[in-house]
Design an enzyme around this catalytic site. Structure first.
Site, PDB file in Angstrom:
ATOM      1  N   LYS A 109      39.335  43.013  31.906  1.00 56.46           N
ATOM      2  CA  LYS A 109      38.368  43.981  31.383  1.00 56.46           C
ATOM      3  C   LYS A 109      38.849  45.391  31.711  1.00 56.46           C
ATOM      4  O   LYS A 109      38.268  46.104  32.520  1.00 56.46           O
ATOM      5  CB  LYS A 109      36.981  43.695  31.938  1.00 56.46           C
ATOM      6  CG  LYS A 109      36.455  42.322  31.495  1.00 56.46           C
ATOM      7  CD  LYS A 109      35.018  42.075  31.877  1.00 56.46           C
ATOM      8  CE  LYS A 109      34.545  40.744  31.302  1.00 56.46           C
ATOM      9  NZ  LYS A 109      33.118  40.491  31.547  1.00 56.46           N
ATOM     10  N   ALA A 143      31.962  36.853  38.659  1.00 56.77           N
ATOM     11  CA  ALA A 143      32.683  35.704  39.215  1.00 56.77           C
ATOM     12  C   ALA A 143      31.851  34.992  40.277  1.00 56.77           C
ATOM     13  O   ALA A 143      31.863  33.760  40.375  1.00 56.77           O
ATOM     14  CB  ALA A 143      34.013  36.168  39.806  1.00 56.77           C
ATOM     15  N   LYS A 194      31.816  49.452  29.548  1.00 56.13           N
ATOM     16  CA  LYS A 194      30.689  49.061  30.415  1.00 56.13           C
ATOM     17  C   LYS A 194      31.026  49.338  31.884  1.00 56.13           C
ATOM     18  O   LYS A 194      30.124  49.619  32.681  1.00 56.13           O
ATOM     19  CB  LYS A 194      30.299  47.595  30.176  1.00 56.13           C
ATOM     20  CG  LYS A 194      31.408  46.564  30.386  1.00 56.13           C
ATOM     21  CD  LYS A 194      31.422  45.981  31.783  1.00 56.13           C
ATOM     22  CE  LYS A 194      32.511  44.944  31.944  1.00 56.13           C
ATOM     23  NZ  LYS A 194      32.532  44.359  33.295  1.00 56.13           N
ATOM     24  N   ASN A 259      32.060  48.221  40.092  1.00 53.23           N
ATOM     25  CA  ASN A 259      32.035  49.555  39.501  1.00 53.23           C
ATOM     26  C   ASN A 259      30.753  50.296  39.856  1.00 53.23           C
ATOM     27  O   ASN A 259      30.784  51.488  40.153  1.00 53.23           O
ATOM     28  CB  ASN A 259      32.209  49.442  37.983  1.00 53.23           C
ATOM     29  CG  ASN A 259      33.599  48.978  37.612  1.00 53.23           C
ATOM     30  OD1 ASN A 259      34.557  49.737  37.652  1.00 53.23           O
ATOM     31  ND2 ASN A 259      33.727  47.701  37.274  1.00 53.23           N
TER      32      ASN A 259
END
Length: 331
Positions: A109, A143, A194, A259
């Site tokens: 990602k 995850a 995102k 993040n």
């Protein structure tokens, strides 16, 4: 009928470990490239990844480990890349084996730095992998929750729907539901954006903005994402699907989100470097922010949230000042 054949995982982090768990439960054999031999030795001894998702147990007899990426690439038909995007080029520099005839699945990602390409474009342009042999894996999927077997929804994007379906058949189980999509590039860019918006959410949390403002921030982020996706890859899509909006929501709000955590530290006054050192994990949105800013210099899409995060992280503008300017642009 397309068959994925023998499947290998490229990467040793938490998402790589979660995907390996899903795949090996179905196939009872995988190849697994992990770059450090000492980690492989520990994995074999302990029966779990020594560094990530240590509660996930594996039957190591079902895994062919190697620190030689060429050995894995030669032996396996489907290669699932799950390395942090900033390190992908370094791993692939070691590659001497042709991968143009392999089925490539990117679960990364992020964007390839310097190239400013999403991973599917990088594999196609640099390694001559046909577009129909490239898929991406997206959707709201921490995850840690996959490891706990909590219900998750994944989307496989590929311009060849039969190949996308073949890989979803490998993934589906009691706790993983799947769907297919033709929007490879859109899914990849959405998964980069995102992360940027999750950093913005974290910064606002660190600055003590409440839930009311967070909802306004994310509603504006959805609109910003939609504008960019329409500009870069103008096909019919519903940005409210789980692979777009769902992934944004979980990354912006969850305590599992690296993040968001990174952004919260920035909002509390940490420098970028000190936040990175304390986290000890990659927040891909930091790198993605710079890449997206450079890409958008050519696209000229109105992206005030991206601009604000870039100014805070790279121009060292005060988060208080930058977010105040951002709030004045929202309605």
């Amino acid at each position: 009928m397309f068959n994925c054949g023998k499947i290998a995982i490229i990467g040793g982090g938490s998402w790589a470990t979660a995907i390996a768990k899903i795949v090996v439960e179905k196939t009872h054999h995988i190849g697994w490239y992990i770059r450090r031999d000492d980690r492989i030795d520990e994995f074999r001894r302990l029966g779990h990844n020594p560094s990530y998702l240590m509660g996930v147990r594996f039957n190591v007899d079902e895994i062919c480990f190697s620190s030689d990426i060429n050995e894995i690439v030669e032996k396996y038909d489907t290669l699932v890349f799950v390395t942090p995007s900033p390190y992908l080029k370094n791993h692939l520099k070691k590659l001497k084996t042709n991968i143009s005839n392999k089925f490539i699945v990117t679960a990364i990602k992020g964007i390839v730095p310097d190239e400013n390409l999403v991973c599917s474009e990088y594999f196609h342009n640099v390694f001559d992998v046909p577009e129909e042999n490239i898929a991406c894996l997206g959707g709201p999927s921490h995850a840690e929750e996959v490891a706990l077997e909590r219900l998750s929804y994944l989307t496989v994007g590929c311009c060849d729907e039969e190949k996308a379906q073949a890989f979803t058949d490998i993934l589906v189980n009691d706790y993983i539901k799947t769907k297919t999509s033709l929007d490879v590039v859109g899914i990849e860019y959405a998964s980069v954006l995102k992360n940027v918006y999750a950093i913005a959410s974290g910064i606002c949390s660190g600055l003590k903005f409440g839930d009311n403002f967070q909802s306004v921030l994310i509603s504006n982020a959805v609109q910003e994402m939609s504008r960019f996706l329409t500009a870069v890859h103008p096909i019919e899509r519903c940005v409210y699907d789980s692979v777009y909006l769902g992934d944004l929501l979980v990354t912006a709000y969850s305590n599992f989100s690296r993040n968001r955590t990174f952004g919260t530290m920035i909002g509390k006054g940490y420098s970028v470097k000190s936040a990175q050192i304390e986290m000890e994990m990659i927040a891909e949105g930091y790198f993605g922010t710079k890449c997206m800013k450079e890409i958008n210099r050519h696209m000229h899409v109105n992206m005030p949230i991206l601009d604000a995060v870039y100014n805070i992280l790279y121009e060292r503008i005060s988060p208080q000042i930058e977010i105040k300017l951002l709030t004045d642009s929202f309605r």
